[in-house]
Design a protein around this motif. Structure first.
Motif, mmCIF file in Angstrom:
data_model
loop_
_atom_site.group_PDB
_atom_site.id
_atom_site.type_symbol
_atom_site.label_atom_id
_atom_site.label_comp_id
_atom_site.label_asym_id
_atom_site.label_seq_id
_atom_site.Cartn_x
_atom_site.Cartn_y
_atom_site.Cartn_z
ATOM 1 N N LEU A 194 4.536 5.921 7.148
ATOM 2 C CA LEU A 194 4.468 4.974 6.669
ATOM 3 C C LEU A 194 4.409 4.922 5.327
ATOM 4 O O LEU A 194 4.788 4.018 4.590
ATOM 5 C CB LEU A 194 2.933 4.300 7.410
ATOM 6 C CG LEU A 194 2.905 3.938 8.676
ATOM 7 C CD1 LEU A 194 1.481 3.552 9.080
ATOM 8 C CD2 LEU A 194 4.003 2.912 9.259
ATOM 9 N N SER A 195 3.496 5.979 4.858
ATOM 10 C CA SER A 195 3.640 6.050 3.368
ATOM 11 C C SER A 195 4.929 6.279 2.656
ATOM 12 O O SER A 195 5.266 6.097 1.671
ATOM 13 C CB SER A 195 2.953 7.422 3.025
ATOM 14 O OG SER A 195 2.519 7.542 1.631
ATOM 15 N N ASN A 196 5.709 7.128 3.421
ATOM 16 C CA ASN A 196 7.156 7.427 2.910
ATOM 17 C C ASN A 196 8.016 6.136 2.800
ATOM 18 O O ASN A 196 8.719 5.715 1.987
ATOM 19 C CB ASN A 196 7.996 8.330 3.850
ATOM 20 C CG ASN A 196 7.443 9.776 3.317
ATOM 21 O OD1 ASN A 196 6.834 10.123 2.625
ATOM 22 N ND2 ASN A 196 7.648 10.545 4.389
ATOM 23 N N HIS A 197 7.687 5.058 3.738
ATOM 24 C CA HIS A 197 8.382 3.896 4.040
ATOM 25 C C HIS A 197 7.937 3.059 2.763
ATOM 26 O O HIS A 197 8.805 2.418 2.332
ATOM 27 C CB HIS A 197 7.893 3.093 5.275
ATOM 28 C CG HIS A 197 9.061 3.613 6.500
ATOM 29 N ND1 HIS A 197 9.021 2.790 7.530
ATOM 30 C CD2 HIS A 197 9.591 4.746 6.686
ATOM 31 C CE1 HIS A 197 9.716 3.587 8.213
ATOM 32 N NE2 HIS A 197 10.120 4.729 7.949
ATOM 33 N N GLN A 198 6.483 3.023 2.460
ATOM 34 C CA GLN A 198 6.005 2.476 1.552
ATOM 35 C C GLN A 198 6.659 2.903 -0.065
ATOM 36 O O GLN A 198 7.104 1.933 -0.608
ATOM 37 C CB GLN A 198 4.574 2.369 1.298
ATOM 38 C CG GLN A 198 4.066 1.459 0.202
ATOM 39 C CD GLN A 198 2.672 1.828 0.042
ATOM 40 O OE1 GLN A 198 2.031 2.922 0.378
ATOM 41 N NE2 GLN A 198 1.908 1.080 -0.731
ATOM 42 N N THR A 199 6.706 4.232 -0.278
ATOM 43 C CA THR A 199 6.894 4.639 -1.538
ATOM 44 C C THR A 199 8.577 4.685 -1.812
ATOM 45 O O THR A 199 9.071 4.371 -2.795
ATOM 46 C CB THR A 199 6.634 6.093 -1.812
ATOM 47 O OG1 THR A 199 7.051 6.888 -0.649
ATOM 48 C CG2 THR A 199 4.987 6.090 -1.884
ATOM 49 N N GLN A 255 1.720 -4.630 4.014
ATOM 50 C CA GLN A 255 1.047 -4.197 5.121
ATOM 51 C C GLN A 255 1.108 -2.694 5.187
ATOM 52 O O GLN A 255 -0.018 -2.083 5.657
ATOM 53 C CB GLN A 255 1.782 -4.833 6.376
ATOM 54 C CG GLN A 255 1.619 -6.121 6.707
ATOM 55 C CD GLN A 255 2.884 -6.949 5.880
ATOM 56 O OE1 GLN A 255 3.407 -6.721 5.016
ATOM 57 N NE2 GLN A 255 3.137 -8.110 6.724
ATOM 58 N N LEU A 256 2.045 -1.969 4.539
ATOM 59 C CA LEU A 256 2.383 -0.743 4.679
ATOM 60 C C LEU A 256 1.183 -0.116 3.828
ATOM 61 O O LEU A 256 0.383 0.881 4.220
ATOM 62 C CB LEU A 256 3.673 -0.099 4.146
ATOM 63 C CG LEU A 256 4.848 -0.306 5.245
ATOM 64 C CD1 LEU A 256 6.298 -0.387 4.387
ATOM 65 C CD2 LEU A 256 4.698 0.659 6.336
ATOM 66 N N SER A 257 0.913 -0.448 2.778
ATOM 67 C CA SER A 257 -0.178 -0.284 1.676
ATOM 68 C C SER A 257 -1.452 -0.313 2.485
ATOM 69 O O SER A 257 -2.134 0.767 2.501
ATOM 70 C CB SER A 257 -0.131 -1.000 0.659
ATOM 71 O OG SER A 257 -1.186 -0.482 -0.309
ATOM 72 N N GLU A 258 -1.752 -1.411 3.057
ATOM 73 C CA GLU A 258 -3.000 -1.610 3.704
ATOM 74 C C GLU A 258 -3.181 -0.682 5.050
ATOM 75 O O GLU A 258 -4.159 0.084 5.281
ATOM 76 C CB GLU A 258 -3.214 -2.958 4.464
ATOM 77 C CG GLU A 258 -3.289 -4.221 3.086
ATOM 78 C CD GLU A 258 -3.024 -5.400 3.574
ATOM 79 O OE1 GLU A 258 -3.006 -5.718 5.105
ATOM 80 O OE2 GLU A 258 -2.846 -6.337 2.813
ATOM 81 N N TRP A 259 -1.869 -0.494 5.870
ATOM 82 C CA TRP A 259 -2.266 0.668 6.914
ATOM 83 C C TRP A 259 -2.509 2.056 6.589
ATOM 84 O O TRP A 259 -3.405 2.653 7.195
ATOM 85 C CB TRP A 259 -0.836 0.420 7.757
ATOM 86 C CG TRP A 259 -0.612 -0.853 8.435
ATOM 87 C CD1 TRP A 259 -1.541 -1.880 8.888
ATOM 88 C CD2 TRP A 259 0.538 -1.438 8.732
ATOM 89 N NE1 TRP A 259 -0.978 -2.795 9.396
ATOM 90 C CE2 TRP A 259 0.548 -2.764 9.507
ATOM 91 C CE3 TRP A 259 1.800 -1.009 8.645
ATOM 92 C CZ2 TRP A 259 1.325 -3.561 9.830
ATOM 93 C CZ3 TRP A 259 3.010 -2.021 8.948
ATOM 94 C CH2 TRP A 259 2.549 -2.809 9.647
ATOM 95 N N VAL A 260 -1.776 2.452 5.676
ATOM 96 C CA VAL A 260 -1.891 3.681 5.087
ATOM 97 C C VAL A 260 -3.298 3.897 4.713
ATOM 98 O O VAL A 260 -4.039 4.980 5.062
ATOM 99 C CB VAL A 260 -0.936 4.016 3.747
ATOM 100 C CG1 VAL A 260 -1.528 5.364 3.242
ATOM 101 C CG2 VAL A 260 0.285 4.250 4.124
#
Length: 89
Positions: A16-21, A80-85
């Motif tokens: 998820l972090s990789n998707h976000q960044t 959402q990705l930021s929140e989930w991480v």
């Protein structure tokens, strides 16, 4: 040797972090997200606060897997990705 739930959480958070960044990903990663979430949902050692966000993460992975434009799908879920991480920490 199977991964325990803590290792699964680290892998899920990393994807998820990789998707976000990176704002990009692969169908394989979306499928991995689905597998990890299914496993974590069935594990009694996973806390309720984590289990409460897992269905949304599962839907994200499933929708991404079938998306015709995966990068746009990822881009549209940046918040959402930021929140989930943060919630998986």
């Amino acid at each position: 040797m199977p991964l325990n739930h803590k290792h699964q959480m680290v892998i899920l958070k990393d994807i998820l972090s990789n998707h976000q960044t990176d704002c990009c990903g692969t169908v394989s990663e979306c499928e991995q997200i689905e597998r990890l979430v299914r496993s974590l949902l069935g594990n009694e050692q996973v806390g309720a606060h984590v289990k409460s966000v897992l269905p949304d993460i599962y839907a994200y992975g499933q929708n991404g897997k079938y998306s015709t434009d995966l990068d746009s799908h990822i881009l549209s879920h940046q918040q959402q990705l930021s929140e989930w991480v943060n919630q998986l920490t």
